[in-house]
Design an enzyme around this catalytic site. Structure first.
Site, mmCIF file in Angstrom:
data_model
loop_
_atom_site.group_PDB
_atom_site.id
_atom_site.type_symbol
_atom_site.label_atom_id
_atom_site.label_comp_id
_atom_site.label_asym_id
_atom_site.label_seq_id
_atom_site.Cartn_x
_atom_site.Cartn_y
_atom_site.Cartn_z
ATOM 1 C CB SER A 17 0.618 -1.690 4.006
ATOM 2 O OG SER A 17 0.988 -0.644 3.151
ATOM 3 C CG ASP B 227 -0.176 5.617 6.998
ATOM 4 O OD1 ASP B 227 0.809 5.862 6.273
ATOM 5 O OD2 ASP B 227 -0.676 4.487 7.094
ATOM 6 C CG HIS C 108 2.540 2.805 6.710
ATOM 7 N ND1 HIS C 108 1.282 2.830 6.146
ATOM 8 C CD2 HIS C 108 3.144 1.686 6.221
ATOM 9 C CE1 HIS C 108 1.140 1.784 5.334
ATOM 10 N NE2 HIS C 108 2.252 1.073 5.373
#
Length: 715
Positions: free
Chosen positions: A545, A632, A670
């Site tokens: 991320s 995501d 995610h």
């Protein structure tokens, strides 16, 4: 090689032709075909690693107590716990009645708990679905109902369900498309939940009466400021329902008497720009952690009916090297969670009726290891003199203790089992400090096989996050043992932008100081090489991320330093994303990165570090694996897809030796795959790629597919 179809972007007099922006529409057949082709290419380029992946999976599985039980926690008339069963992907939420005078249930692995009631079997809920995740799980104060929220796609939008725990019947499925969290009113008749807007920002709180149609639900609150998120919670005694609102720099809390669900939420203190505060309701007062006076926060108290900052009274000021993070109130004590000298800490404040603040003596819990993390565990009841504490380090498995406030003694309740004869003394951990280009000392937490000599010959993996004031504290990992047993040195770089060393550490790694995050990381990598911990050509980097942004930027700064990189759901096209307010998280992120739409200086600064914008043609990039998920919501698959396409077009490295790969989970979010076995297989895929790059000599011959000659691929 992805085709180039330039799309023009113009801001502040700067014109950019983006050749891969067409990889954005996940419903477009050509985009889906490209992602499937990338997956096929990744599989083909790593086909010889399938036996190694299987070996890594089996190593993780063989060390894991697959059938296990969490420490039961008392709440009301029940003991609540979770358990797992060998062969099943998900956990099972359970409870059993408390018996007067009987001890906490403590069955052995696989043994039944007499009188057990299954509240929620996630394996049943997930049956027939490729993905399953819970966004809420809460029992009503009278313990008669269970509310939970289910996501079957990975987009973090949930369907609310309410179950009658006496009959086992699902009594309500009326509400869908909600955000994280939900809370019951005191009588269990109403459920409060959040809704997200088109940018996935929780912006509304609604009230739903169980058993009625969702069209009758009442909008309780709506937040119009696009910088602010909201979340729901309750006090430990279930007396108050709370709405927490926060931007990256400012917060506000509203509370409601849970016995009056139709009433109005009251603001504890109106938001003031730059002031963040959290509220914990004790029986006779509010306890408030806030930064109104000091950047690392103080502890205050206020009356239960407080409505302004002026009613806050000082209770405890943080000392040098401390950062207050949260407070938990019980009838006789309060427990402060803080950071101290770069590590987590727990401080007990004892009640004192003679003191103006209501509290007197205080003490910290002490532990001997050089790096660790400690936190308060699950303590749902207010009338406790013994609290649950959770401790772990890079060599000590997650350990749950009861801490007796009076005697100051820890009693072991459970330590995470590690099968196969795990010996903590077989590994060593330490704290070291790298020096950044501006002279700042940056801490690292390092773990390695005991007795390893730092002679510059070892493979290594360094990881970091470095954003949002989130700290990457030392933790134990069963899967990491597969690296350590292969001679890896594993390091966590606590770079600026995280919260490890307090608020200033975060401020020095955000906005127009963001590049400190990346140069800190490179300095930590250099430190590992210079001190002999790793070989200069055997170091891998990993980040996810915002940590993917970190490793992507470091790749451009020092491509020679890393042999291989794994970027998970990486935020690598940061400028394009932050320029588009219609995308999830953009506006709420402006206080983290700056607003490049409005400020030319921010635009220029972000453009100078955004990984996608700074890929350099003719550079010998290391091997790269980017992993993402089609659904995501937080970081679109588009970012790693574009980044990989540009890297592959730019690099001069031999793709047989240093491939650049993209792997997309077509039904996930995610966090990647949702089931534990699927998650282990995903991790085994990723780490096999890194091991093959930096430690090929540790890959046993039996784990190489015989039809493939790896040496012919310059391995």
């Amino acid at each position: 090689m992805a085709p180039q179809r330039p799309v023009r972007r113009e801001h502040h007099g700067d014109t950019v032709l983006d050749p891969y922006e067409w990889l954005r529409d996940k419903d477009a057949p050509e985009v889906l075909a490209h992602l499937e082709a990338e997956n096929a290419y990744a599989d083909a380029m790593t086909a010889d690693l399938e036996p190694l992946r299987e070996q890594l999976f089996e190593e993780i599985r063989s060390r894991t107590q697959e059938t296990d039980l969490s420490v039961p926690v008392a709440s009301g008339a029940w003991w609540y716990y979770s358990r797992s069963v060998e062969g099943q992907q998900y956990g099972i939420e359970c409870r059993v009645r408390r018996v007067e005078g009987a001890p906490r249930p403590a069955p052995g692995p696989g043994e039944p708990v007499p009188g057990e009631q299954v509240l929620l079997d996630a394996n049943v809920e997930a049956a027939g679905h490729e993905f399953f995740s819970l966004g809420a799980l809460t029992v009503s104060p009278d313990h008669a109902r269970l509310a939970y929220a289910v996501d079957l796609h990975g987009d973090e939008r949930f369907a609310l369900r309410v179950k009658d725990l006496d009959t086992g019947e699902i009594v309500d499925t009326a509400v869908g498309e909600i955000g994280y969290g939900c809370e019951f009113s005191l009588d269990g008749r109403h459920v409060f939940y959040t809704r997200v807007d088109e940018t996935w920002r929780p912006h509304q709180v609604w009230r739903h009466e169980v058993g009625t149609d969702a069209s009758a639900d009442v909008l309780v609150m709506e937040e119009s400021d696009e910088r602010f998120w909201m979340g729901l919670g309750t006090s430990r005694d279930d007396r108050w329902i709370m709405i927490g609102l926060g931007s990256k720099t400012t917060s506000e809390v509203r509370i409601l008497d849970a016995a009056d669900p139709l009433g109005e939420f009251r603001v504890v203190a109106p938001r003031r720009e730059g002031v963040e505060y959290d509220v914990e309701a004790a029986s006779d007062r509010l306890l408030i952690v806030h930064n109104a006076d000091h950047e690392n926060s103080d502890l205050a108290w206020a009356p239960l009916d407080a409505t302004s900052h002026e009613q806050w009274q000082p209770l405890l000021q943080c000392a040098e090297g401390e950062r207050f993070q949260g407070i938990d109130a019980f009838d006789d004590v309060a427990v402060l969670s803080l950071r101290k000298d770069g590590l987590t800490a727990v401080r007990v404040l004892e009640r004192d009726a003679t003191s103006p603040t209501g509290f007197g003596a205080m003490h910290d819990l002490h532990f001997d290891e050089p790096v660790y993390q400690v936190s308060l565990g699950d303590n749902p009841e207010p009338a406790l003199r013994v609290v649950q504490v959770v401790y772990e380090s890079m060599v000590t498995p997650r350990t749950v203790y009861d801490y007796d406030i009076a005697s100051r003694e820890l009693t072991l309740l459970k330590q995470q089992p590690v099968l196969g004869g795990y010996d903590p003394s077989a590994f060593e951990q330490r704290r070291e400090w790298a020096t950044a280009p501006d002279g700042t000392r940056v801490p690292l937490s390092i773990v390695f096989p005991a007795g390893l000599t730092p002679d510059g010959s070892h493979p290594g993996l360094v990881t970091a996050y470095g954003s949002y004031e989130l700290s990457t504290d030392p933790y134990f990992s069963v899967s990491r043992l597969s690296l350590l047993q292969r001679g890896f040195v594993y390091a966590v770089a606590h770079v600026r932008g995280g919260g490890e060393l307090g608020r200033a550490w975060y401020d020095q790694g955000k906005l127009l100081h963001k590049k400190n995050t990346f140069t800190d990381f490179v300095a930590c990598a250099d430190h590992l090489v210079e001190r002999g911990w790793v070989s200069p050509d055997r170091l891998a980097a990993e980040g996810g991320s915002a940590g993917g942004l970190l490793v992507g930027a470091a790749l451009n700064l020092a491509p020679h330093r890393f042999r291989a990189v794994h970027a998970a759901v990486p935020f690598v096209d940061a400028l394009t994303t932050i320029l588009d307010p219609s995308l999830p998280l953009t506006v709420v992120e402006w206080e983290e990165w700056g607003n490049p739409l409005a400020d030319p200086a921010v635009y220029a600064y972000m453009k100078s570090y955004s990984p996608y914008e700074n890929v350099q043609d003719g550079t010998a990039y290391p091997a790269v694996l980017a992993t993402t998920s089609l659904n995501d919501t937080r970081v679109y698959f588009t970012e790693p897809a574009k980044w990989v396409a540009r890297l592959r077009a730019a690099t001069t490295s031999d793709p047989a030796d240093r491939p650049i790969l993209l792997r997309t989970e077509m039904v996930a979010g995610h966090g990647g795959k949702s089931g534990r076995y699927d998650g282990w297989r995903q991790l085994a895929w990723e780490w096999a790629f890194l091991i093959d790059q930096v430690a090929p000599e540790t890959v046993a011959p039996e784990t190489v597919a015989p039809e493939t000659d790896r040496r012919d691929r310059a391995k």
